[in-house]
Design a protein around this motif. Structure first.
Motif, short mmCIF file in Angstrom:
data_model
loop_
_atom_site.label_atom_id
_atom_site.label_comp_id
_atom_site.label_asym_id
_atom_site.label_seq_id
_atom_site.Cartn_x
_atom_site.Cartn_y
_atom_site.Cartn_z
N VAL A 297 0.85 -1.19 0.00
CA VAL A 297 0.00 0.00 0.00
C VAL A 297 0.89 1.24 0.00
O VAL A 297 1.77 1.39 0.84
CB VAL A 297 -0.92 0.04 1.24
N VAL B 220 -0.63 5.18 8.66
CA VAL B 220 -1.45 3.97 8.52
C VAL B 220 -0.60 2.81 8.00
O VAL B 220 0.43 3.03 7.34
CB VAL B 220 -2.65 4.21 7.58
N THR C 86 0.92 -0.23 5.79
CA THR C 86 1.11 -0.33 4.34
C THR C 86 1.18 -1.79 3.90
O THR C 86 1.76 -2.11 2.87
CB THR C 86 2.38 0.42 3.90
N ASN D 221 -3.69 -2.91 6.57
CA ASN D 221 -4.33 -1.65 6.19
C ASN D 221 -5.82 -1.88 6.04
O ASN D 221 -6.25 -2.89 5.49
CB ASN D 221 -3.71 -1.16 4.88
#
Length: 306
Positions: free
Chosen positions: A48, A58, A60, A64
């Protein structure tokens, strides 16, 4: 049918739940968006890339929320998931009561639906059912999925929704603070039981809210009154409570957006919206970012890229 190489573009709106009296029931889609591209790749790894809100914060990988929602949707329709590459460009603030987690869940579901085009069928009830199971409540995910003003409720067969088209005079204004608040913390402040009179009060205001949003925006001030949740949560976000009080004292239909701490003002035209923003710029005791938004009528969209 192989999914490898398939790529879809997804766009999901922010949402504001409750709208004052409609606790866990009413939600509104707003013109602030998270956008992402999802590609099916060989193997089973998930990567991500995040730009904008959440960048560097956040996860990755497969943990996620968008990624885990894609994988959960594949599992829900009994399809093997490919490897995934997700490129996300986020604009919805996190932890501010504007539906960021619901948008992430819906983005994942929409991406899975797009990747599985021609392989699995999704109707509205299935989409809402998956989203509610992942998010916990339907009031944010329903408008994120379908757009507009939504009424969401639970049945023995799962969540259901009704989408309504909002009167063109309704002009949303959102005030976003620098602080955040956990939805879990906000919910813990509410009592298990409430007075009968307060329940009746909110039933009447929720009914009035539908009339105000669809036909009579001039009723929005009375329609946004609430006795079920905002007062109980005020101690966790005193600046929010102060701003709502300031706006309402001056005749503006202000409510806590979702679990807060953002504030939503449902003005009955662009003129009052500008006046409300000016009032806050002159009198607020802490910084607020004012965002003049439109009602999003489309909800989540997904387009095949390849």
């Amino acid at each position: 049918m192989t999914l490898l190489g398939r790529s879809v573009a997804v766009k999901v709106p922010a949402t504001s739940a409750n709208l004052g009296p409609g606790f866990d029931t009413l939600g509104l889609a707003l013109s602030m968006y998270d956008e992402l591209t999802v590609t099916a790749v060989p193997g089973s790894d998930v990567t991500v890339d995040v730009t904008g809100v959440g960048e560097g914060v956040v996860p990755t990988d497969a943990s996620n929320l968008v990624a885990s929602s894609i994988l959960a949707t594949f599992a829900a329709v009994r399809q093997p998931a490919p490897g995934l590459h997700i490129a996300a460009s986020n604009s919805i603030p996190h932890g501010r009561g504007l539906g960021s987690s619901g948008a992430a869940v819906v983005a994942g579901i929409a991406a899975a639906k797009g990747l599985l085009q021609g392989v699995a069928d999704f109707d509205a009830d299935l989409l809402l059912g998956i989203a509610t199971e992942l998010e916990g409540h339907p009031d944010n995910v329903a408008p994120a999925l379908f757009g507009g003003l939504t009424i969401a409720w639970m049945t023995t067969n799962g969540p259901r929704h009704k989408k309504l088209m909002v009167h063109r005079g309704v002009s949303p204004l959102v005030f976003i603070p620098q602080s955040t608040l956990s939805t879990k913390v906000a919910r813990e402040l509410q009592p298990v039981n409430v007075p009968h009179a307060d329940a009746v009060f909110n039933v009447s205001r929720s009914a009035l809210m539908i009339a105000a949003m669809l036909q009579s925006p001039e009723l929005l001030f009375q329609a946004t009154e609430d006795k079920l949740h905002q007062n109980y949560r005020a101690s966790a976000m005193p600046e929010t409570a102060e701003l709502v009080a300031l706006l309402r004292a001056n005749g503006y239909p202000a409510v806590v957006s979702g679990a807060g701490p953002s504030v939503l003002v449902l003005c009955d035209g662009p003129g009052p919206r500008l006046e409300a923003a000016e009032l806050v710029s002159r009198h607020a005791t802490v910084p607020w970012e004012a965002r003049m938004l439109a009602v999003d009528f489309k909800g989540a969209t997904v387009v095949a890229i390849s």
